[in-house]
Design an enzyme around this catalytic site. Structure first.
Site, PDB file in Angstrom:
ATOM      1  N   SER A 122       0.814  -1.231   0.000  1.00  0.00           N
ATOM      2  CA  SER A 122       0.000   0.000   0.000  1.00  0.00           C
ATOM      3  C   SER A 122       0.846   1.279   0.000  1.00  0.00           C
ATOM      4  O   SER A 122       0.520   2.215  -0.736  1.00  0.00           O
ATOM      5  CB  SER A 122      -0.968  -0.008   1.179  1.00  0.00           C
ATOM      6  OG  SER A 122      -1.877  -1.057   1.006  1.00  0.00           O
ATOM      7  N   LYS A 124      -8.511  -5.344  11.536  1.00  0.00           N
ATOM      8  CA  LYS A 124      -9.676  -5.073  10.685  1.00  0.00           C
ATOM      9  C   LYS A 124     -11.017  -5.234  11.409  1.00  0.00           C
ATOM     10  O   LYS A 124     -11.975  -4.543  11.101  1.00  0.00           O
ATOM     11  CB  LYS A 124      -9.671  -6.013   9.476  1.00  0.00           C
ATOM     12  CG  LYS A 124      -8.712  -5.603   8.382  1.00  0.00           C
ATOM     13  CD  LYS A 124      -8.871  -6.543   7.196  1.00  0.00           C
ATOM     14  CE  LYS A 124      -8.080  -6.067   6.016  1.00  0.00           C
ATOM     15  NZ  LYS A 124      -8.369  -6.829   4.798  1.00  0.00           N
ATOM     16  N   GLU A 178     -22.306   0.512   5.477  1.00  0.00           N
ATOM     17  CA  GLU A 178     -23.169  -0.675   5.551  1.00  0.00           C
ATOM     18  C   GLU A 178     -22.390  -1.958   5.271  1.00  0.00           C
ATOM     19  O   GLU A 178     -22.486  -2.933   6.009  1.00  0.00           O
ATOM     20  CB  GLU A 178     -24.321  -0.534   4.554  1.00  0.00           C
ATOM     21  CG  GLU A 178     -25.392  -1.584   4.778  1.00  0.00           C
ATOM     22  CD  GLU A 178     -26.229  -1.889   3.545  1.00  0.00           C
ATOM     23  OE1 GLU A 178     -26.124  -1.170   2.538  1.00  0.00           O
ATOM     24  OE2 GLU A 178     -26.979  -2.881   3.597  1.00  0.00           O
ATOM     25  N   ASN A 219     -11.327  -1.721   6.310  1.00  0.00           N
ATOM     26  CA  ASN A 219      -9.937  -1.632   5.820  1.00  0.00           C
ATOM     27  C   ASN A 219      -9.533  -0.200   5.491  1.00  0.00           C
ATOM     28  O   ASN A 219      -8.377   0.057   5.149  1.00  0.00           O
ATOM     29  CB  ASN A 219      -9.697  -2.560   4.619  1.00  0.00           C
ATOM     30  CG  ASN A 219     -10.253  -1.994   3.324  1.00  0.00           C
ATOM     31  OD1 ASN A 219     -11.191  -1.197   3.350  1.00  0.00           O
ATOM     32  ND2 ASN A 219      -9.688  -2.386   2.210  1.00  0.00           N
ATOM     33  N   ASP A 267     -12.448  -3.477   0.048  1.00  0.00           N
ATOM     34  CA  ASP A 267     -12.219  -4.777  -0.602  1.00  0.00           C
ATOM     35  C   ASP A 267     -13.460  -5.199  -1.388  1.00  0.00           C
ATOM     36  O   ASP A 267     -13.363  -5.840  -2.436  1.00  0.00           O
ATOM     37  CB  ASP A 267     -11.896  -5.869   0.436  1.00  0.00           C
ATOM     38  CG  ASP A 267     -10.438  -5.805   0.883  1.00  0.00           C
ATOM     39  OD1 ASP A 267      -9.612  -5.209   0.167  1.00  0.00           O
ATOM     40  OD2 ASP A 267     -10.134  -6.354   1.963  1.00  0.00           O
ATOM     41  N   GLY A 307     -11.775 -16.678   5.381  1.00  0.00           N
ATOM     42  CA  GLY A 307     -11.219 -15.601   6.205  1.00  0.00           C
ATOM     43  C   GLY A 307     -11.832 -14.257   5.855  1.00  0.00           C
ATOM     44  O   GLY A 307     -12.935 -14.178   5.287  1.00  0.00           O
ATOM     45  N   LYS A 365     -15.197 -23.666   9.972  1.00  0.00           N
ATOM     46  CA  LYS A 365     -15.132 -22.212   9.813  1.00  0.00           C
ATOM     47  C   LYS A 365     -16.003 -21.763   8.623  1.00  0.00           C
ATOM     48  O   LYS A 365     -16.674 -20.729   8.690  1.00  0.00           O
ATOM     49  CB  LYS A 365     -13.670 -21.808   9.571  1.00  0.00           C
ATOM     50  CG  LYS A 365     -13.314 -20.511  10.239  1.00  0.00           C
ATOM     51  CD  LYS A 365     -11.814 -20.318  10.266  1.00  0.00           C
ATOM     52  CE  LYS A 365     -11.428 -18.943   9.807  1.00  0.00           C
ATOM     53  NZ  LYS A 365      -9.990 -18.802   9.593  1.00  0.00           N
TER      54      LYS A 365
HETATM   55  P1  NAP Z   1      -7.255 -14.820   6.487  1.00  0.00           P
HETATM   56  O1  NAP Z   1      -8.372 -14.054   7.091  1.00  0.00           O
HETATM   57  O2  NAP Z   1      -6.042 -15.114   7.278  1.00  0.00           O
HETATM   58  O3  NAP Z   1      -7.873 -16.210   5.918  1.00  0.00           O
HETATM   59  C1  NAP Z   1      -7.054 -17.140   5.302  1.00  0.00           C
HETATM   60  C2  NAP Z   1      -7.889 -18.294   4.735  1.00  0.00           C
HETATM   61  O4  NAP Z   1      -6.994 -19.107   3.971  1.00  0.00           O
HETATM   62  C3  NAP Z   1      -8.527 -19.182   5.777  1.00  0.00           C
HETATM   63  O5  NAP Z   1      -9.749 -19.639   5.261  1.00  0.00           O
HETATM   64  C4  NAP Z   1      -7.522 -20.332   5.903  1.00  0.00           C
HETATM   65  O6  NAP Z   1      -8.113 -21.598   6.199  1.00  0.00           O
HETATM   66  C5  NAP Z   1      -6.992 -20.432   4.495  1.00  0.00           C
HETATM   67  N1  NAP Z   1      -5.621 -20.951   4.487  1.00  0.00           N
HETATM   68  C6  NAP Z   1      -4.512 -20.348   4.985  1.00  0.00           C
HETATM   69  N2  NAP Z   1      -3.436 -21.127   4.779  1.00  0.00           N
HETATM   70  C7  NAP Z   1      -3.875 -22.252   4.144  1.00  0.00           C
HETATM   71  C8  NAP Z   1      -3.237 -23.435   3.681  1.00  0.00           C
HETATM   72  N3  NAP Z   1      -1.917 -23.612   3.826  1.00  0.00           N
HETATM   73  N4  NAP Z   1      -3.994 -24.379   3.090  1.00  0.00           N
HETATM   74  C9  NAP Z   1      -5.333 -24.213   2.953  1.00  0.00           C
HETATM   75  N5  NAP Z   1      -6.004 -23.111   3.377  1.00  0.00           N
HETATM   76  C10 NAP Z   1      -5.273 -22.138   3.968  1.00  0.00           C
HETATM   77  O7  NAP Z   1      -6.712 -14.090   5.166  1.00  0.00           O
HETATM   78  P2  NAP Z   1      -7.530 -13.113   4.209  1.00  0.00           P
HETATM   79  O8  NAP Z   1      -7.405 -11.724   4.686  1.00  0.00           O
HETATM   80  O9  NAP Z   1      -8.873 -13.696   3.979  1.00  0.00           O
HETATM   81  O10 NAP Z   1      -6.643 -13.191   2.863  1.00  0.00           O
HETATM   82  C11 NAP Z   1      -6.611 -14.352   2.050  1.00  0.00           C
HETATM   83  C12 NAP Z   1      -5.735 -14.112   0.836  1.00  0.00           C
HETATM   84  O11 NAP Z   1      -6.301 -13.099   0.021  1.00  0.00           O
HETATM   85  C13 NAP Z   1      -4.318 -13.632   1.162  1.00  0.00           C
HETATM   86  O12 NAP Z   1      -3.414 -14.250   0.292  1.00  0.00           O
HETATM   87  C14 NAP Z   1      -4.354 -12.142   0.886  1.00  0.00           C
HETATM   88  O13 NAP Z   1      -3.094 -11.636   0.486  1.00  0.00           O
HETATM   89  C15 NAP Z   1      -5.322 -12.126  -0.292  1.00  0.00           C
HETATM   90  N6  NAP Z   1      -6.002 -10.826  -0.428  1.00  0.00           N
HETATM   91  C16 NAP Z   1      -5.861 -10.179  -1.611  1.00  0.00           C
HETATM   92  C17 NAP Z   1      -6.492  -8.971  -1.793  1.00  0.00           C
HETATM   93  C18 NAP Z   1      -6.339  -8.262  -3.101  1.00  0.00           C
HETATM   94  O14 NAP Z   1      -6.605  -7.057  -3.151  1.00  0.00           O
HETATM   95  N7  NAP Z   1      -5.939  -8.935  -4.165  1.00  0.00           N
HETATM   96  C19 NAP Z   1      -7.275  -8.410  -0.776  1.00  0.00           C
HETATM   97  C20 NAP Z   1      -7.418  -9.113   0.426  1.00  0.00           C
HETATM   98  C21 NAP Z   1      -6.776 -10.332   0.587  1.00  0.00           C
HETATM   99  P3  NAP Z   1      -8.410 -22.087   7.708  1.00  0.00           P
HETATM  100  O15 NAP Z   1      -9.702 -21.425   8.092  1.00  0.00           O
HETATM  101  O16 NAP Z   1      -8.527 -23.551   7.572  1.00  0.00           O
HETATM  102  O17 NAP Z   1      -7.246 -21.633   8.554  1.00  0.00           O
END
Ligand code: NAP
Length: 290
Positions: A24, A73, A85, A94, A109, A135, A163
């Protein structure tokens, strides 16, 4: 000359812990430089125990706004004056705008997902969609899909199925969308579901640097022509999942578009100006790939 004193420089920032991995500051400072705007965006490493005093400090110091990332967050909601909302339904903020001491929270997002998928709006109406992850990012994805894309069914797939089940319950209560089915992330059992999905979304960190050899599935039968595969991971831009999907005829969408769209929305909320998105996207892409 103006910047020698910085008396008018608008200060923006990011709070999170850790924050060193964030793109960012690069994105926003590049945009300010491109548009010759007198703003600076700085990262602030804030632990959970310091969140409340940091927010108070942000307000008192007149910081114009800031992004919020892991782990704040959700916890920040109680510390703000108003919440949009979508941020309130998702339960995550965020972006915060400091409007003369009043702190207003948003979730950009959602906008990032909505804009990224906008070219496929017609294809997605009445479709079956698979979302992997349960997540914070998945919450934004589900909200955007249900509110803007009218899918027929969503398969919510996660390593920890429990979850996914809780998220399904939460969503059916909050946005009255009942057609969510949960599954455990076990690729051999998912081939048919993925095959039958018009859109597959990866909202887990699987495939992200340095574990670039990971993917939600390695089974090529999961993909087909006429399908869209959207990976939220943006480092690397071309993930293993996207390479496999493309090789098997699917159309692919990388995480960079969402990253830029969500940043552009925050930028607009803080400054009232449009971010030069294409230019910023090209420079961040170069930064990631070199
Ligand atoms: P988060 O809240 O930490 O959630 C992560 C999720 O991924 C959980 O459901 C977790 O499963 C799963 N996970 C993590 N490690 C894993 C593994 N080794 N094998 C299988 N499942 C796994 O993260 P988040 O904020 O949702 O972000 C998720 C991804 O989206 C990240 O890579 C982030 O960089 C990306 N993202 C991108 C943008 C964009 O603008 N492009 C925006 C936001 C996020 P469990 O519940 O089983 O632990």
């Amino acid at each position: 000359m103006k910047n020698l004193t910085h008396v008018n420089t608008g200060l923006l920032g990011l709070i999170g812990h850790p924050i060193k991995q964030s793109y960012s500051p690069f994105i926003h400072n590049a945009a300010f430089e491109m548009k010759k705007m007198d703003y600076i965006y700085l990262p602030f490493d804030i632990t959970k125990s310091n969140l409340k005093s940091a927010i108070k400090g942000m307000s008192i110091l007149g910081i114009k706004g800031f992004n919020v990332t892991i782990p704040h967050k959700e916890n920040i909601l109680d510390l703000l004056d108003t919440i949009s909302e979508e941020a309130s339904i998702i339960g995550a903020v965020n972006t915060v705008v400091n409007d003369h001491g009043e702190l207003n929270g948003y979730n950009t997002d959602v906008y990032g997902v909505t804009e990224t998928l906008a070219p496929y709006k017609k294809d997605l109406a009445g479709s079956i969609i698979s979302v992997v992850g349960a997540g914070g990012a998945t919450r934004a994805v589900l909200y955007s899909l249900v509110r803007n894309y009218k899918p027929k069914e969503i398969f919510l797939i996660n390593r920890n199925e429990q979850k996914a089940e809780s998220l399904k319950k939460y969503f059916s209560e909050k946005v009255k969308f009942d057609a969510i089915h949960t599954k455990e992330l076990f690729p051999p059992d998912l081939v048919e579901i993925f095959q039958g999905s018009k859109l597959i979304i990866n909202a887990t960190p699987l495939g992200m640097f340095p574990d670039m050899n990971d993917s939600i599935t390695e089974l090529s039968d999961s993909f087909r022509k006429g399908q869209i595969v959207f990976d939220l991971v943006y480092n690397p831009v071309n993930t293993k999942l996207l390479k496999l999907a493309k090789k098997n005829g699917a159309e692919t969408v990388d995480g960079l578009s969402m990253l830029i769209y969500q940043a552009a929305k925050s930028f607009e909320l803080w400054t009232g100006e449009e971010m030069p998105q294409e230019q910023v996207k090209n420079s961040i892409k170069y930064f990631i790939e070199n």
